[in-house]
Design a protein around this motif. Structure first.
Motif, PDB file in Angstrom:
ATOM      1  N   ALA A  74       0.832  -1.207   0.000  1.00  0.00           N
ATOM      2  CA  ALA A  74       0.000   0.000   0.000  1.00  0.00           C
ATOM      3  C   ALA A  74       0.865   1.255   0.000  1.00  0.00           C
ATOM      4  CB  ALA A  74      -0.917  -0.005   1.227  1.00  0.00           C
ATOM      5  N   ARG A  75       0.298   2.327  -0.576  1.00  0.00           N
ATOM      6  CA  ARG A  75       0.995   3.627  -0.586  1.00  0.00           C
ATOM      7  C   ARG A  75       1.375   4.045   0.824  1.00  0.00           C
ATOM      8  NH1 ARG A  75       3.157   4.528  -4.975  1.00  0.00           N
ATOM      9  NH2 ARG A  75       3.008   2.304  -5.033  1.00  0.00           N
ATOM     10  N   SER A  76       0.462   3.834   1.761  1.00  0.00           N
ATOM     11  CA  SER A  76       0.716   4.262   3.140  1.00  0.00           C
ATOM     12  C   SER A  76       1.879   3.494   3.748  1.00  0.00           C
ATOM     13  CB  SER A  76      -0.545   4.061   3.992  1.00  0.00           C
ATOM     14  OG  SER A  76      -0.968   2.701   3.961  1.00  0.00           O
ATOM     15  N   THR A  77       2.004   2.207   3.402  1.00  0.00           N
ATOM     16  CA  THR A  77       3.106   1.392   3.923  1.00  0.00           C
ATOM     17  C   THR A  77       4.436   1.869   3.367  1.00  0.00           C
ATOM     18  OG1 THR A  77       1.674  -0.547   4.136  1.00  0.00           O
ATOM     19  CG2 THR A  77       4.048  -0.942   4.074  1.00  0.00           C
ATOM     20  N   ILE A  78       4.472   2.157   2.073  1.00  0.00           N
ATOM     21  CA  ILE A  78       5.715   2.623   1.455  1.00  0.00           C
ATOM     22  C   ILE A  78       6.092   3.995   2.009  1.00  0.00           C
ATOM     23  CG2 ILE A  78       6.826   3.234  -0.724  1.00  0.00           C
ATOM     24  CD1 ILE A  78       4.987   1.226  -2.097  1.00  0.00           C
ATOM     25  N   ALA A  79       5.098   4.863   2.204  1.00  0.00           N
ATOM     26  CA  ALA A  79       5.369   6.190   2.777  1.00  0.00           C
ATOM     27  C   ALA A  79       5.917   6.057   4.198  1.00  0.00           C
ATOM     28  CB  ALA A  79       4.107   7.030   2.767  1.00  0.00           C
ATOM     29  N   ARG A  80       5.360   5.117   4.973  1.00  0.00           N
ATOM     30  CA  ARG A  80       5.846   4.914   6.342  1.00  0.00           C
ATOM     31  C   ARG A  80       7.268   4.375   6.333  1.00  0.00           C
ATOM     32  NH1 ARG A  80       3.229   0.330   8.347  1.00  0.00           N
ATOM     33  NH2 ARG A  80       5.206  -0.715   7.922  1.00  0.00           N
ATOM     34  N   ARG A  81       7.574   3.455   5.411  1.00  0.00           N
ATOM     35  CA  ARG A  81       8.930   2.924   5.306  1.00  0.00           C
ATOM     36  C   ARG A  81       9.924   4.050   4.994  1.00  0.00           C
ATOM     37  NH1 ARG A  81       9.440  -2.970   2.399  1.00  0.00           N
ATOM     38  NH2 ARG A  81       8.218  -4.147   3.933  1.00  0.00           N
ATOM     39  N   SER A  82       9.535   4.913   4.082  1.00  0.00           N
ATOM     40  CA  SER A  82      10.402   6.032   3.727  1.00  0.00           C
ATOM     41  C   SER A  82      10.653   6.922   4.933  1.00  0.00           C
ATOM     42  CB  SER A  82       9.756   6.848   2.595  1.00  0.00           C
ATOM     43  OG  SER A  82      10.523   7.987   2.292  1.00  0.00           O
ATOM     44  N   SER A  83       9.600   7.193   5.689  1.00  0.00           N
ATOM     45  CA  SER A  83       9.724   8.030   6.877  1.00  0.00           C
ATOM     46  C   SER A  83      10.619   7.367   7.923  1.00  0.00           C
ATOM     47  CB  SER A  83       8.340   8.304   7.469  1.00  0.00           C
ATOM     48  OG  SER A  83       8.431   9.062   8.653  1.00  0.00           O
ATOM     49  N   SER A  84      10.454   6.054   8.119  1.00  0.00           N
ATOM     50  CA  SER A  84      11.243   5.325   9.112  1.00  0.00           C
ATOM     51  C   SER A  84      12.726   5.345   8.785  1.00  0.00           C
ATOM     52  CB  SER A  84      10.760   3.871   9.207  1.00  0.00           C
ATOM     53  OG  SER A  84       9.452   3.787   9.692  1.00  0.00           O
ATOM     54  N   VAL A  85      13.055   5.063   7.527  1.00  0.00           N
ATOM     55  CA  VAL A  85      14.473   4.987   7.175  1.00  0.00           C
ATOM     56  C   VAL A  85      15.105   6.371   7.184  1.00  0.00           C
ATOM     57  CG1 VAL A  85      14.268   5.179   4.647  1.00  0.00           C
ATOM     58  CG2 VAL A  85      16.113   3.827   5.651  1.00  0.00           C
ATOM     59  N   ARG A  86      14.344   7.402   6.823  1.00  0.00           N
ATOM     60  CA  ARG A  86      14.902   8.757   6.874  1.00  0.00           C
ATOM     61  C   ARG A  86      15.143   9.200   8.316  1.00  0.00           C
ATOM     62  NH1 ARG A  86      11.408  12.232   5.225  1.00  0.00           N
ATOM     63  NH2 ARG A  86       9.739  10.899   4.421  1.00  0.00           N
ATOM     64  N   ALA A  87      14.267   8.780   9.223  1.00  0.00           N
ATOM     65  CA  ALA A  87      14.491   9.096  10.642  1.00  0.00           C
ATOM     66  C   ALA A  87      15.744   8.377  11.145  1.00  0.00           C
ATOM     67  CB  ALA A  87      13.276   8.675  11.468  1.00  0.00           C
ATOM     68  N   PHE A  88      15.933   7.142  10.712  1.00  0.00           N
ATOM     69  CA  PHE A  88      17.100   6.354  11.123  1.00  0.00           C
ATOM     70  C   PHE A  88      18.399   6.941  10.581  1.00  0.00           C
ATOM     71  CE2 PHE A  88      19.912   2.785   9.673  1.00  0.00           C
ATOM     72  CZ  PHE A  88      20.537   2.568  10.900  1.00  0.00           C
ATOM     73  N   THR A  89      18.451   7.238   9.285  1.00  0.00           N
ATOM     74  CA  THR A  89      19.703   7.744   8.711  1.00  0.00           C
ATOM     75  C   THR A  89      20.013   9.153   9.207  1.00  0.00           C
ATOM     76  OG1 THR A  89      18.553   8.517   6.697  1.00  0.00           O
ATOM     77  CG2 THR A  89      19.508   6.299   6.652  1.00  0.00           C
ATOM     78  N   ARG A  90      18.971   9.947   9.468  1.00  0.00           N
ATOM     79  CA  ARG A  90      19.199  11.287  10.023  1.00  0.00           C
ATOM     80  C   ARG A  90      19.815  11.179  11.415  1.00  0.00           C
ATOM     81  NH1 ARG A  90      14.497  13.059   9.454  1.00  0.00           N
ATOM     82  NH2 ARG A  90      13.686  12.664  11.549  1.00  0.00           N
ATOM     83  N   TRP A  91      19.277  10.276  12.234  1.00  0.00           N
ATOM     84  CA  TRP A  91      19.837  10.062  13.575  1.00  0.00           C
ATOM     85  C   TRP A  91      21.273   9.551  13.472  1.00  0.00           C
ATOM     86  CZ3 TRP A  91      21.521   5.226  15.145  1.00  0.00           C
ATOM     87  CH2 TRP A  91      21.981   5.140  16.463  1.00  0.00           C
ATOM     88  N   ALA A  92      21.527   8.600  12.578  1.00  0.00           N
ATOM     89  CA  ALA A  92      22.867   8.033  12.442  1.00  0.00           C
ATOM     90  C   ALA A  92      23.871   9.089  12.024  1.00  0.00           C
ATOM     91  CB  ALA A  92      22.851   6.890  11.425  1.00  0.00           C
ATOM     92  N   SER A  93      23.454   9.995  11.150  1.00  0.00           N
ATOM     93  CA  SER A  93      24.344  11.065  10.700  1.00  0.00           C
ATOM     94  C   SER A  93      24.597  12.083  11.809  1.00  0.00           C
ATOM     95  CB  SER A  93      23.734  11.760   9.483  1.00  0.00           C
ATOM     96  OG  SER A  93      24.520  12.853   9.073  1.00  0.00           O
ATOM     97  N   GLU A  94      23.530  12.490  12.474  1.00  0.00           N
ATOM     98  CA  GLU A  94      23.659  13.489  13.539  1.00  0.00           C
ATOM     99  C   GLU A  94      24.420  12.939  14.743  1.00  0.00           C
ATOM    100  OE1 GLU A  94      19.652  14.612  14.332  1.00  0.00           O
ATOM    101  OE2 GLU A  94      19.505  15.956  12.589  1.00  0.00           O
ATOM    102  N   SER A  95      24.365  11.625  14.943  1.00  0.00           N
ATOM    103  CA  SER A  95      25.039  11.002  16.089  1.00  0.00           C
ATOM    104  C   SER A  95      26.466  10.589  15.778  1.00  0.00           C
ATOM    105  CB  SER A  95      24.241   9.780  16.563  1.00  0.00           C
ATOM    106  OG  SER A  95      22.922  10.134  16.913  1.00  0.00           O
ATOM    107  N   GLY A  96      26.900  10.755  14.534  1.00  0.00           N
ATOM    108  CA  GLY A  96      28.272  10.434  14.177  1.00  0.00           C
ATOM    109  C   GLY A  96      28.513   8.999  13.771  1.00  0.00           C
ATOM    110  N   TRP A  97      27.456   8.233  13.569  1.00  0.00           N
ATOM    111  CA  TRP A  97      27.629   6.852  13.135  1.00  0.00           C
ATOM    112  C   TRP A  97      28.031   6.783  11.665  1.00  0.00           C
ATOM    113  CZ3 TRP A  97      26.092   2.055  15.733  1.00  0.00           C
ATOM    114  CH2 TRP A  97      25.779   2.229  17.079  1.00  0.00           C
ATOM    115  N   ILE A  98      27.587   7.763  10.888  1.00  0.00           N
ATOM    116  CA  ILE A  98      27.962   7.855   9.478  1.00  0.00           C
ATOM    117  C   ILE A  98      28.323   9.308   9.170  1.00  0.00           C
ATOM    118  CG2 ILE A  98      26.706   5.887   8.525  1.00  0.00           C
ATOM    119  CD1 ILE A  98      24.328   7.673   8.018  1.00  0.00           C
ATOM    120  N   THR A  99      29.102   9.501   8.118  1.00  0.00           N
ATOM    121  CA  THR A  99      29.591  10.840   7.796  1.00  0.00           C
ATOM    122  C   THR A  99      28.588  11.669   6.994  1.00  0.00           C
ATOM    123  OG1 THR A  99      30.690   9.952   5.828  1.00  0.00           O
ATOM    124  CG2 THR A  99      31.998  10.096   7.857  1.00  0.00           C
ATOM    125  N   SER A 100      27.670  11.007   6.324  1.00  0.00           N
ATOM    126  CA  SER A 100      26.649  11.733   5.558  1.00  0.00           C
ATOM    127  C   SER A 100      25.350  10.944   5.603  1.00  0.00           C
ATOM    128  CB  SER A 100      27.090  11.944   4.105  1.00  0.00           C
ATOM    129  OG  SER A 100      27.294  10.708   3.460  1.00  0.00           O
TER     130      SER A 100
END
Length: 233
Positions: A74-100
């Motif tokens: 479903a569109r809603s599931t794909i949108a939620r997946r996108s939101s989840s992974v963006r929250a994860f990578t943003r946290w990883a970047s801001e916390s210094g786990w990744i450089t970008s």
């Protein structure tokens, strides 16, 4: 925090979920949604040989969403997946786990549209083989279809550019075609031998047969102008 770009993806996800639950105080429902989506991401990445956080790139994230779209989620599931992974990578970047942050440019599909996907070379070859088999019967329509697809594939031109090509725009000796693009800009585009052969079969055998049929009243009337039967490919 010290950069931990060599950490396994699963370890980083566990740290993110702990932060979401205890550091940010998110609801258990939200954390469970994050966990489910990111577990799916880990499985997808692992299947493609990616198990390190530092190897998690934008292309893989896009493939992950496309795979979900391709499987009819479903569109809603794909949108939620996108939101989840963006929250994860943003946290990883801001916390210094990744450089970008590889997820910063990730976008979920909108509305009912499907994610675009480039056709593979194997799919194109299968289609061309099928068209070539039909064209081998010298059916004029099949000869035309094969020439159209071969030229689109070989020259990489738009359909709107192809329909504007006249016979005089083709240089079969030099294997080039002159096209008129957006804004009226003209350019010369090369194509290969398979496209040349398909074009020659169409121009020498298929097109004359269709024009003869049209003139006999068995098909659309031919026009003398360059935009129709006169010189239009």
């Amino acid at each position: 925090m010290t950069e931990r770009t060599g950490e396994r993806l699963a370890v980083a996800v566990d740290a993110f979920l702990a932060h979401a639950r205890h550091g940010r105080g998110l609801s258990e429902q939200t954390v469970r949604a994050y966990a489910n989506d990111l577990e799916q991401l880990i499985a997808f990445a692992t299947a493609r040989g990616v198990d390190r956080l530092s190897d998690l790139g934008l292309e893989l994230l896009r493939d992950w969403l496309w795979d979900a779209d391709h499987r009819g989620l479903a569109r809603s599931t794909i949108a939620r997946r996108s939101s989840s992974v963006r929250a994860f990578t943003r946290w990883a970047s801001e916390s210094g786990w990744i450089t970008s942050d590889p997820g910063v440019r990730l976008r979920a599909p909108k509305g009912a549209s499907h994610l675009p996907r480039v056709v593979s070379s194997d799919q194109v070859r299968t289609m061309l083989d099928g068209l070539a088999a039909r064209a081998a019967t010298d059916d004029p329509g099949a000869l035309r279809d094969l020439a159209v697809v071969e030229l689109l594939y070989a020259a990489g031109i738009r359909v709107s550019e192809l329909v504007g090509i006249d016979v005089r725009d083709l240089d079969r000796g030099r294997l080039t075609v002159r096209v008129l693009g957006k804004g009226g800009k003209e350019r010369v585009v090369p194509f290969g031998v398979p496209a040349r052969d398909a074009l020659e079969a169409w121009l020498d055998r298929g097109r004359p047969a269709l024009l003869t049929s049209a003139q006999a009243g068995d098909g659309p009337a031919a026009d003398d102008g360059p935009a129709a039967g006169g010189s239009r490919v």
